[in-house]
Design an enzyme around this catalytic site. Sequence first.
Site, PDB file in Angstrom:
ATOM      1  CD  GLU A   1       0.688  -1.235   8.141  1.00 32.29           C
ATOM      2  OE1 GLU A   1       0.391  -0.354   8.985  1.00 32.29           O
ATOM      3  OE2 GLU A   1       1.115  -0.974   7.007  1.00 32.29           O
TER       4      GLU A   1
ATOM      5  CE  LYS B   1       3.184  -5.791   4.211  1.00 32.66           C
ATOM      6  NZ  LYS B   1       2.787  -4.571   4.983  1.00 32.66           N
TER       7      LYS B   1
ATOM      8  CD  GLU C   1       8.146  -0.002   7.587  1.00 36.59           C
ATOM      9  OE1 GLU C   1       8.336   1.113   7.060  1.00 36.59           O
ATOM     10  OE2 GLU C   1       7.145  -0.700   7.337  1.00 36.59           O
TER      11      GLU C   1
ATOM     12  CG  ASP D   1       0.759  -4.014   2.209  1.00 37.33           C
ATOM     13  OD1 ASP D   1       1.128  -4.976   2.899  1.00 37.33           O
ATOM     14  OD2 ASP D   1       1.471  -3.015   1.999  1.00 37.33           O
TER      15      ASP D   1
ATOM     16  CG  ASP E   1      -0.338  -0.052   2.538  1.00 37.78           C
ATOM     17  OD1 ASP E   1       0.905  -0.148   2.620  1.00 37.78           O
ATOM     18  OD2 ASP E   1      -1.084  -0.005   3.543  1.00 37.78           O
ATOM     19  CB  SER E   2       4.550   1.711  -0.167  1.00 41.18           C
ATOM     20  OG  SER E   2       4.771   0.554  -0.947  1.00 41.18           O
TER      21      SER E   2
END
Length: 270
Positions: free
Chosen positions: A122, A120, A189, A92, A53-54
Amino acid sequence: MSAHNPALETSITLNSLRRYKQANEKISCIALYDAPMAAIAQRAGIDIVLVGDSLGMTVQGHGSTLPVTIEHMVYHTAAVSRGNKKSFIISDMPFMSYATPEQAMSNAGLLMQAGAHMVKLEGGQWLVETVNMLSERGVPVCAHLGLTPQSVNKFGGYRVQGRDDQQAAQILKDAADLAQAGADLVVLECVPQTLAKKISEEVDIITIGIGAGPNTHSQVLVANDMLGITPTPPKFSKNFLSTYQSIEDTFAGFASEIKSGAFPKEEHSF
């Protein structure tokens, strides 16, 4: 055992990644977003492609990942899947697409149908139920701990996590709990390399480091950072294109430097 060469394999699977970890062979991972770059990654023998999602910053021009939607992620996951038939594809789940287990199930299904092999998420302890539910229903999960960019407003900026003993202990516990719930991989990270090493040694899970030192099982960088496109690249990155000249050679060189231990160095770690 000789180092694996993903460029010669039919495809990389979760079992492949487990074998590499067992054999102490480093795993390469690049975050990218489109079919042409995905095809280059395949030719370069990259083990894992992360549809991150960057893309909110690298593709869409936003200042964070928060504006990215599940529709955006499905679109880019499908594009990457069309361009790459060998690498293991992780996608993501974007901001607020997995606030409840039921929502996570629905949105993870969309990403898997678009071509992802794993999703993925978070977060730590609060995701245990969700990870367990996804895993039980056949959706492989990559956890993401440390600096979780979707929480940038809660953190008050992009800050290294786990520097104090209490925070480090919580990240270690979260990793263990998520692995127990069924997560197969975890991105660490911007955490101290000592913490990343401890998690990699003590928790039965494949670790992917970014700004987490050299002792994780895998390393990931964003393609734009590696290629010198990002105006102000993060400390943990490196412009590989300046050394390797072409994009394909850059990707292959990145993988080679991970496997040899040449990257990351101390200056890329915390």
